[in-house]
Scaffold this active site. Structure first.
Site, short mmCIF file in Angstrom:
data_model
loop_
_atom_site.label_atom_id
_atom_site.label_comp_id
_atom_site.label_asym_id
_atom_site.label_seq_id
_atom_site.Cartn_x
_atom_site.Cartn_y
_atom_site.Cartn_z
CE1 TYR A 23 31.53 28.92 -46.95
CE2 TYR A 23 31.14 31.07 -46.25
CZ TYR A 23 32.03 30.41 -46.95
OH TYR A 23 32.07 31.17 -47.89
CD GLU A 29 34.34 25.80 -47.88
OE1 GLU A 29 35.34 24.26 -47.56
OE2 GLU A 29 34.65 26.78 -48.45
CG ASP A 64 25.48 21.79 -71.78
OD1 ASP A 64 24.78 21.95 -71.53
OD2 ASP A 64 26.55 22.91 -72.06
CB THR A 89 21.55 25.97 -66.45
OG1 THR A 89 21.56 25.93 -67.42
CG2 THR A 89 23.04 26.01 -66.65
CE LYS A 123 20.23 28.67 -70.30
NZ LYS A 123 21.89 27.81 -69.76
NE ARG A 159 21.13 33.72 -64.14
CZ ARG A 159 20.66 33.53 -64.89
NH1 ARG A 159 19.69 34.12 -65.78
NH2 ARG A 159 21.38 33.48 -66.37
N1 DSN Z 1 23.12 30.49 -71.27
C1 DSN Z 1 23.64 30.80 -72.98
C2 DSN Z 1 22.41 31.21 -73.91
O1 DSN Z 1 21.84 32.57 -73.09
O2 DSN Z 1 21.88 30.20 -74.60
C3 DSN Z 1 24.69 31.61 -73.06
O3 DSN Z 1 25.97 31.33 -71.89
#
Ligand code: DSN
Length: 425
Positions: free
Chosen positions: A60, A62, A206, A232, A235, A241
């Protein structure tokens, strides 16, 4: 079709929970034997995979490095600092927060940092290619804030900056999001920057989909034009993730406070470690090659699809993603996606701008090249991929299962020569 052997590499799991281990093994085989075309997915390296499955899980933490609410952070602080410093170097930013659990909480944290409940926020409409968390009604960002949405032009499939400017000046949003989930074209961060400054809004890019392309120099960087970058990490960036928020120093405190304690508790340290590894990989010259190869493959695939009469939103692609309107083929997106899945081509059905069908049964499919590029496929293979998609969609329309099985066999044959990173051979 060759059937490569995938012996379990998870002995403890297999002994403790054979049922679960069998499912993991089945997923490994599925990911090895299918052509994964979902543009938001990828294959992480074995190193990223190992980092995300370590004893860092047990801790943990925090707070932030040097300012924690738990003791025993001698190693964890260094792990998080490494991830932060690498993010700053890869993206050329002054501040990085690597703790958001994923993209949706990262974007909610941005709302928390810069807007009060009920304030107006602006983003691209979900059916036009935006994301749920950019103020769309069914998301908390659209329920707790007043979301106003821009789209793309009907005739070109491109963002209409006159419309964006008009809306921003009329609605005076606190926050403007650019970027999305089904945008096949380069995002003009400079144009958004001008509008946001004129409207007095915080501009958030984003870049979840294109983070790897930005890191590898295959898409312009938002850094000089925007206030905050949300992404994120799993990708095109090819990490675990997770998510990151980046900004200039002036916004660091607001973002950090919004992530913790505003929205989250303890960070997932095993994910932070894997993000650090992915960022180290993204800083290598080979990653630049990867990012450019993703785009080259997408452009080659788009050309081959156009040659087969497919209708591509905006007429093609500049990045890793292709959005296809199947209306002229007279096959609904969902039926096509499910048939392609049976043919070993994994895609997702998707709305297209001005779709006349419903989101759960839309007109389009969305495909992309990050995963197949990670396996080493090159532009010369894209004619074959387009051909499989063409045959798959035609078979979907006729319910021809034999034709789908034939494509699946050919897919398996080709992929046998292109092992995926991170999977047992
Ligand atoms: N992450 C998105 C996508 O598949 O593009 C969906 O939230």
């Amino acid at each position: 079709m060759t059937a490569p052997q995938h012996p379990y590499t998870h002995p403890a799991l297999t002994a403790a929970d054979p049922e679960l281990a069998a499912l993991v093994g089945a997923e490994e085989r599925l990911q090895a034997e299918t052509l994964r075309l979902i543009p938001s997915e990828n294959y992480v390296s074995a190193a990223v995979l190992e980092a995300s499955g370590t004893v860092l899980q047990n801790k943990y933490s925090e707070g932030y490095p040097g300012r924690r609410y738990y003791e025993g952070q001698q190693n964890i602080d260094q792990v998080e600092t490494l991830a932060v410093e690498r993010a700053k170097a890869v993206f050329g930013v002054e501040h990085a927060n690597v703790q958001p659990y994923s993209g949706s909480p990262a974007n909610l944290a941005v709302h928390l940092a810069f807007a009060e409940p009920g304030d107006t926020v602006m983003g691209m409409a979900l059916p036009m290619g935006g994301h749920l968390t950019h103020g769309w009604g069914v998301s908390a960002t659209g329920k707790w804030f007043r979301g106003v949405q821009y789209g793309v032009r009907h005739d070109t499939g491109l963002i209409d900056f006159d419309e964006v400017r008009e809306l921003a000046l009329k609605e005076r949003p606190k926050v403007i999001f650019c970027g999305g989930t089904a945008l096949p074209r380069t995002i003009d961060f400079a144009a958004f920057g001008e509008i946001a400054r004129e409207a007095g809004a915080v501009l958030v890019a984003d870049i979840a989909h294109i983070a790897g392309l930005v890191a590898g120099g295959a898409h312009p960087s938002p850094v000089p034009h925007v206030d905050v970058i949300s992404t994120t990490t799993h990708k095109t960036l090819r990490g675990p993730r997770g998510a990151m928020l980046m900004s200039r120093e002036e916004h660091a405190k607001a973002l950090d406070k919004a992530v913790f304690p505003g929205l989250q508790g303890g960070p997932h340290n095993q994910t932070t470690a894997a993000i650090a590894v992915a960022l180290r990989e993204a800083s290598q010259p080979s990653f630049r090659d990867y990012a450019h190869a993703v785009v080259a493959n997408a452009k080659a695939l788009a050309e081959a699809l156009l040659a087969r009469g497919f209708d591509l939103v905006s007429g093609g692609t500049d990045n890793h993603l292709i959005l296809m309107d199947l209306t002229p083929k007279q096959v609904p997106g969902k039926i096509a996606a499910k048939a392609l899945d049976r043919a070993g081509l994994v895609v997702n059905y998707n709305t297209v701008p001005y779709d006349t069908r419903k989101p759960f049964d839309p007109s389009g499919i969305r495909i992309g090249t990050p995963s197949l590029t990670s396996r080493g496929l090159a532009p010369e293979h894209m004619t074959l991929v387009a051909d499989w998609i063409d045959r798959g969609v035609a078979a979907a329309g006729k319910g021809d299962e034999q034709a789908l099985a034939a494509v699946r066999a050919e897919v398996g044959d080709l992929l046998g020569a292109f092992p995926a990173p991170g999977l047992p051979v």
